[in-house]
Write a protein that holds these residues in place. Sequence first.
Motif, PDB file in Angstrom:
ATOM      1  N   ALA A  89      -4.833  -4.579  -9.645  1.00 24.93           N
ATOM      2  CA  ALA A  89      -4.271  -3.248  -9.433  1.00 24.93           C
ATOM      3  C   ALA A  89      -2.752  -3.320  -9.279  1.00 24.93           C
ATOM      4  N   LEU A  90      -2.272  -4.323  -8.557  1.00 17.26           N
ATOM      5  CA  LEU A  90      -0.827  -4.482  -8.384  1.00 17.26           C
ATOM      6  C   LEU A  90      -0.154  -4.838  -9.702  1.00 17.26           C
ATOM      7  N   GLU A  91      -0.800  -5.634 -10.511  1.00 20.49           N
ATOM      8  CA  GLU A  91      -0.236  -5.980 -11.818  1.00 20.49           C
ATOM      9  C   GLU A  91      -0.200  -4.764 -12.733  1.00 20.49           C
ATOM     10  N   ARG A  92      -1.210  -3.913 -12.652  1.00 19.73           N
ATOM     11  CA  ARG A  92      -1.195  -2.676 -13.433  1.00 19.73           C
ATOM     12  C   ARG A  92      -0.042  -1.779 -12.990  1.00 19.73           C
ATOM     13  N   ILE A 128      -1.793  10.338 -17.585  1.00 19.71           N
ATOM     14  CA  ILE A 128      -0.954   9.773 -16.527  1.00 19.71           C
ATOM     15  C   ILE A 128      -1.593  10.011 -15.168  1.00 19.71           C
ATOM     16  N   ALA A 129      -2.111  11.222 -14.950  1.00 20.19           N
ATOM     17  CA  ALA A 129      -2.759  11.532 -13.674  1.00 20.19           C
ATOM     18  C   ALA A 129      -3.990  10.655 -13.460  1.00 20.19           C
ATOM     19  N   ARG A 130      -4.788  10.451 -14.514  1.00 17.28           N
ATOM     20  CA  ARG A 130      -5.975   9.606 -14.396  1.00 17.28           C
ATOM     21  C   ARG A 130      -5.587   8.147 -14.133  1.00 17.28           C
ATOM     22  N   THR A 131      -4.519   7.700 -14.778  1.00 16.34           N
ATOM     23  CA  THR A 131      -4.053   6.337 -14.542  1.00 16.34           C
ATOM     24  C   THR A 131      -3.592   6.161 -13.102  1.00 16.34           C
ATOM     25  N   ALA A 132      -2.896   7.163 -12.592  1.00 17.84           N
ATOM     26  CA  ALA A 132      -2.428   7.116 -11.196  1.00 17.84           C
ATOM     27  C   ALA A 132      -3.602   6.924 -10.250  1.00 17.84           C
ATOM     28  N   SER A 179      -6.633   5.750 -11.026  1.00 15.67           N
ATOM     29  CA  SER A 179      -7.389   4.519 -11.275  1.00 15.67           C
ATOM     30  C   SER A 179      -6.666   3.293 -10.721  1.00 15.67           C
ATOM     31  N   ILE A 180      -5.333   3.305 -10.737  1.00 12.12           N
ATOM     32  CA  ILE A 180      -4.591   2.168 -10.175  1.00 12.12           C
ATOM     33  C   ILE A 180      -4.834   2.083  -8.674  1.00 12.12           C
ATOM     34  N   LEU A 181      -4.697   3.218  -7.977  1.00 12.14           N
ATOM     35  CA  LEU A 181      -4.872   3.202  -6.526  1.00 12.14           C
ATOM     36  C   LEU A 181      -6.324   2.937  -6.150  1.00 12.14           C
ATOM     37  N   SER A 182      -7.258   3.595  -6.808  1.00 10.70           N
ATOM     38  CA  SER A 182      -8.666   3.370  -6.467  1.00 10.70           C
ATOM     39  C   SER A 182      -9.071   1.931  -6.781  1.00 10.70           C
ATOM     40  N   GLY A 183      -8.493   1.362  -7.844  1.00  8.86           N
ATOM     41  CA  GLY A 183      -8.798  -0.019  -8.198  1.00  8.86           C
ATOM     42  C   GLY A 183      -8.341  -1.002  -7.136  1.00  8.86           C
ATOM     43  N   ALA A 184      -7.252  -0.643  -6.437  1.00  6.06           N
ATOM     44  CA  ALA A 184      -6.764  -1.510  -5.358  1.00  6.06           C
ATOM     45  C   ALA A 184      -7.783  -1.605  -4.234  1.00  6.06           C
ATOM     46  N   PHE A 185      -8.543  -0.534  -4.012  1.00  6.55           N
ATOM     47  CA  PHE A 185      -9.499  -0.504  -2.916  1.00  6.55           C
ATOM     48  C   PHE A 185     -10.903  -0.950  -3.325  1.00  6.55           C
ATOM     49  N   THR A 186     -11.257  -0.695  -4.584  1.00  5.45           N
ATOM     50  CA  THR A 186     -12.638  -0.962  -4.993  1.00  5.45           C
ATOM     51  C   THR A 186     -12.766  -2.120  -5.969  1.00  5.45           C
ATOM     52  N   LEU A 196       0.828  -1.210   0.000  1.00  4.72           N
ATOM     53  CA  LEU A 196       0.000   0.000   0.000  1.00  4.72           C
ATOM     54  C   LEU A 196       0.860   1.257   0.000  1.00  4.72           C
ATOM     55  N   TRP A 197       1.948   1.244   0.778  1.00  4.02           N
ATOM     56  CA  TRP A 197       2.860   2.396   0.793  1.00  4.02           C
ATOM     57  C   TRP A 197       3.391   2.672  -0.612  1.00  4.02           C
ATOM     58  N   ARG A 198       3.788   1.618  -1.319  1.00  6.80           N
ATOM     59  CA  ARG A 198       4.319   1.787  -2.668  1.00  6.80           C
ATOM     60  C   ARG A 198       3.243   2.259  -3.636  1.00  6.80           C
ATOM     61  N   LEU A 199       2.012   1.789  -3.470  1.00  7.19           N
ATOM     62  CA  LEU A 199       0.925   2.265  -4.332  1.00  7.19           C
ATOM     63  C   LEU A 199       0.658   3.754  -4.117  1.00  7.19           C
ATOM     64  N   TYR A 200       0.635   4.177  -2.850  1.00  9.91           N
ATOM     65  CA  TYR A 200       0.402   5.602  -2.578  1.00  9.91           C
ATOM     66  C   TYR A 200       1.546   6.452  -3.123  1.00  9.91           C
ATOM     67  N   MET A 201       2.783   5.997  -2.964  1.00 11.99           N
ATOM     68  CA  MET A 201       3.917   6.759  -3.456  1.00 11.99           C
ATOM     69  C   MET A 201       3.975   6.764  -4.979  1.00 11.99           C
ATOM     70  N   LEU A 202       3.538   5.669  -5.611  1.00 12.45           N
ATOM     71  CA  LEU A 202       3.465   5.645  -7.071  1.00 12.45           C
ATOM     72  C   LEU A 202       2.487   6.699  -7.568  1.00 12.45           C
ATOM     73  N   ARG A 203       1.317   6.767  -6.929  1.00 11.90           N
ATOM     74  CA  ARG A 203       0.325   7.771  -7.342  1.00 11.90           C
ATOM     75  C   ARG A 203       0.878   9.178  -7.173  1.00 11.90           C
ATOM     76  N   THR A 204       1.511   9.444  -6.025  1.00 12.69           N
ATOM     77  CA  THR A 204       2.077  10.770  -5.775  1.00 12.69           C
ATOM     78  C   THR A 204       3.114  11.114  -6.827  1.00 12.69           C
ATOM     79  N   TRP A 205       4.007  10.194  -7.118  1.00 13.22           N
ATOM     80  CA  TRP A 205       5.078  10.410  -8.082  1.00 13.22           C
ATOM     81  C   TRP A 205       4.525  10.649  -9.481  1.00 13.22           C
ATOM     82  N   MET A 206       3.540   9.837  -9.877  1.00  7.80           N
ATOM     83  CA  MET A 206       2.950   9.976 -11.203  1.00  7.80           C
ATOM     84  C   MET A 206       2.262  11.329 -11.379  1.00  7.80           C
ATOM     85  N   ARG A 207       1.519  11.755 -10.373  1.00  5.02           N
ATOM     86  CA  ARG A 207       0.770  12.996 -10.509  1.00  5.02           C
ATOM     87  C   ARG A 207       1.701  14.222 -10.487  1.00  5.02           C
ATOM     88  N   ARG A 208       2.762  14.173  -9.700  1.00  4.51           N
ATOM     89  CA  ARG A 208       3.668  15.315  -9.608  1.00  4.51           C
ATOM     90  C   ARG A 208       4.607  15.431 -10.808  1.00  4.51           C
TER      91      ARG A 208
END
Length: 248
Positions: free
Chosen positions: A173-176, A154-158, A160-167, A108-120
């Motif tokens: 989501a991890l494979e994406r 890229i921002a939308r993908t970021a 969708s990957i994280l939200s997909g992990a939860f929903t 989960l930590w890596r997923l959150y950091m991936l989203r942050t990195w992708m969006r920034r």
Amino acid sequence: MSTNSSAYGSSSVRAAGSGFAAARSGSARFTRPAQLDAALVDQLAGGVDPQQLSDMSHTTAASLLDRVHHTQDPQVVDRVLTLVEHEGVDLVAELWSSAEPESLPGVLWRLYMLRTWMRRNRENISRLWRLGEPVATTASAIAGVDQAPTADDIARTADSILSGAFTGDFAVALERASAFCSVIAAGLVAETKRRQEEAQRLGLTALETQAKLANSEASHMVKTAKSLSGTAKDFRAGAGLWREGRLE
């Protein structure tokens, strides 16, 4: 668009053992997060022993994932998606950043950091995707990214990957996430080759200062590419463990 090395490992999100890790803000004060119990926050602010912190990391990760899986409230999903922005990276890092890569809090930590990195870094990452995936392959299909994504894609993908992990399906989501990291790592390798060729050309024209800079940037990107490749493996391993019911 600038392609200097800071774009691939900025002061806000830098390459680390997990491929990308948010830098601490420097503040020692924790704000009360809406998603976590107040007593837990007080404990963190006062300091806890490593074993207790490890227990907390696994418990909070499982509880957060379970809560969203059992809700239909889009506001809850949105708050969890933006946990780092609203609750502060320091607190989330305190809970999860030291967890083993092949564990639920570590993933989960890596997923959150991936989203942050992708969006920034969305603009530079969209360019790296085009370098790493010049033609559509299975990675494009798995990650859910077009052959030539824009910064907004890229921002939308970021998200969708994280939200997909939860929903959705957590393993998918991890494979994406894994496929995405692998393509960006390949893009960094391609960009590194270009920088090294540029450094060689500048060296031949006696522009030593620029040549050294190009070599330095290339070296930085090699390290980032290796970290992202490692993170891609962590995500793939996590997906396998999840399907086996062993990701805890």
